[in-house]
Design a protein around this motif. Structure first.
Motif, PDB file in Angstrom:
ATOM      1  N   THR A  66       0.828  -1.201   0.000  1.00 54.05           N
ATOM      2  CA  THR A  66       0.000   0.000   0.000  1.00 54.05           C
ATOM      3  C   THR A  66       0.861   1.249   0.000  1.00 54.05           C
TER       4      THR A  66
ATOM      5  N   VAL B  33      -9.749   6.364  -2.306  1.00 57.28           N
ATOM      6  CA  VAL B  33     -10.268   5.050  -1.943  1.00 57.28           C
ATOM      7  C   VAL B  33     -11.754   5.041  -2.244  1.00 57.28           C
TER       8      VAL B  33
ATOM      9  N   LEU C  54      -6.182   0.022   5.491  1.00 51.45           N
ATOM     10  CA  LEU C  54      -6.463  -0.776   4.300  1.00 51.45           C
ATOM     11  C   LEU C  54      -5.829  -2.156   4.392  1.00 51.45           C
TER      12      LEU C  54
ATOM     13  N   ALA D  18      -9.140  -4.078   4.079  1.00 49.65           N
ATOM     14  CA  ALA D  18      -9.458  -4.314   2.662  1.00 49.65           C
ATOM     15  C   ALA D  18      -8.890  -5.633   2.163  1.00 49.65           C
TER      16      ALA D  18
ATOM     17  N   ALA E  45     -12.952  -2.046  -0.169  1.00 47.17           N
ATOM     18  CA  ALA E  45     -12.273  -0.848  -0.646  1.00 47.17           C
ATOM     19  C   ALA E  45     -11.342  -1.167  -1.803  1.00 47.17           C
TER      20      ALA E  45
END
Length: 307
Positions: free
Chosen positions: A4, A20, A73, A77, A83
């Motif tokens: 990320t 996002v 995230l 995610a 997301a």
């Protein structure tokens, strides 16, 4: 550097913004969990507060919050389809307006349907993702002109696959095309595209009904293996001309109860060949299923699901 963090670094190198697309229907903390103090978000659907509470939001992530957003995230995610990450040089308002124009699509009979591209699995099927072998429908479902128009203001679009790995959509670019491709919206989908999108959701729908009706059977398969198990059994069921949600659910329940190769049991194989030849319905097979076949694990009663 985490994956990320690498995405965020890429955005900076491209002089672009990180966004996002979050789905509070999957994780109710969205969009608030990623807004922080300076964040902003725009809802992609119109409606009252109860609609907005479960509707997708486009969230701008400021550079000052990259680390915090990345940590959230990575934790959420990668585990739930809540997301996706977009890199774009356009403003929040312009990008949200662009995405909104693709929320509705027109079907061949001219009815309007919402296109849930905020679902990572639908998004990937629509646009294709070469490295994702977890997709039931690999795509792309969009024709090239539709893909180019949909992704025009987006340099890169990333999502987490079912195994928690970051995947990039086909069609990544280093600059926004000038002029951007124009296409009339709502997009008109042909029947082949509609069928592909319906098919993309079949394994999830089958899993949903098994969880509702026979959750104990799923305990026999580790959670990360449940989707691929159901997906493989759908393929096997169709070899016997078994279609329809109820019949597919029941076939998968039999596979969970008696093992993935239960169809090779001689007495069962005879019945399935009759189903394949359409001289026996699958509902009748359920009624005539041999009772002397040993189950996998502790026996559980199977309550057939009807459509």
């Amino acid at each position: 550097m985490t994956e990320t963090a690498s995405l965020f670094a890429t955005a900076q190198s491209l002089n672009a913004q990180v966004y996002v697309l979050g789905d509070p229907a999957q994780v109710k903390d969205l969009p608030g969990a990623l807004l922080f103090k300076s964040g902003r978000a725009i809802c992609l659907l119109d409606g009252e507060a109860e609609v907005e509470a479960v509707a997708p939001h486009l969230i701008r992530i400021d550079a000052a919050n990259y680390q915090r957003a990345g940590e959230w995230l990575n934790q959420h995610a990668a585990r739930a389809p809540c997301a996706t990450v977009l890199i774009s040089p356009t403003s929040l308002e312009v990008l949200a307006s662009h995405l909104r124009s693709f929320v509705d699509v027109m079907l061949p009979d001219r009815t309007i349907m919402a296109l849930a591209f905020w679902d990572p699995n639908i998004l990937a099927a629509l646009n294709g993702a070469r490295g994702d072998d977890t997709l039931h429908v690999r795509g792309p479902v969009f024709v090239p002109a539709q893909t180019h128009a949909f992704l025009a203001p987006i340099l890169q679009w990333w999502y987490w696959d079912r195994n928690g790995r970051l995947q990039q959509l086909n069609g990544g670019q280093d600059s926004v095309p000038e002029p951007a491709p124009s296409i009339k919206t709502p997009l008109l989908l042909d029947q082949h595209q509609v069928d592909a999108l319906v098919e993309a959701s079949v394994p999830d729908n089958i899993l949903h009904f098994i969880r509702l009706n026979m959750p104990g059977l799923l305990l026999r398969v580790p959670e990360p293996e449940q989707y691929p198990f159901v997906r493989s059994q759908i393929v096997r069921a169709r070899l016997y001309n078994i279609e329809g949600t109820g019949d597919l659910v029941n076939y998968c329940c039999l596979a969970l109860a008696y093992g993935e190769s239960f169809d090779k049991q001689p007495d069962v194989a005879i019945l399935l060949e009759q189903v394949k030849a359409r001289v026996l319905t699958f509902e009748n097979l359920m009624n005539e299923f041999p009772r002397d076949i040993p189950e996998v694990g502790n026996p559980l009663p199977i309550h057939p699901v009807t459509e």
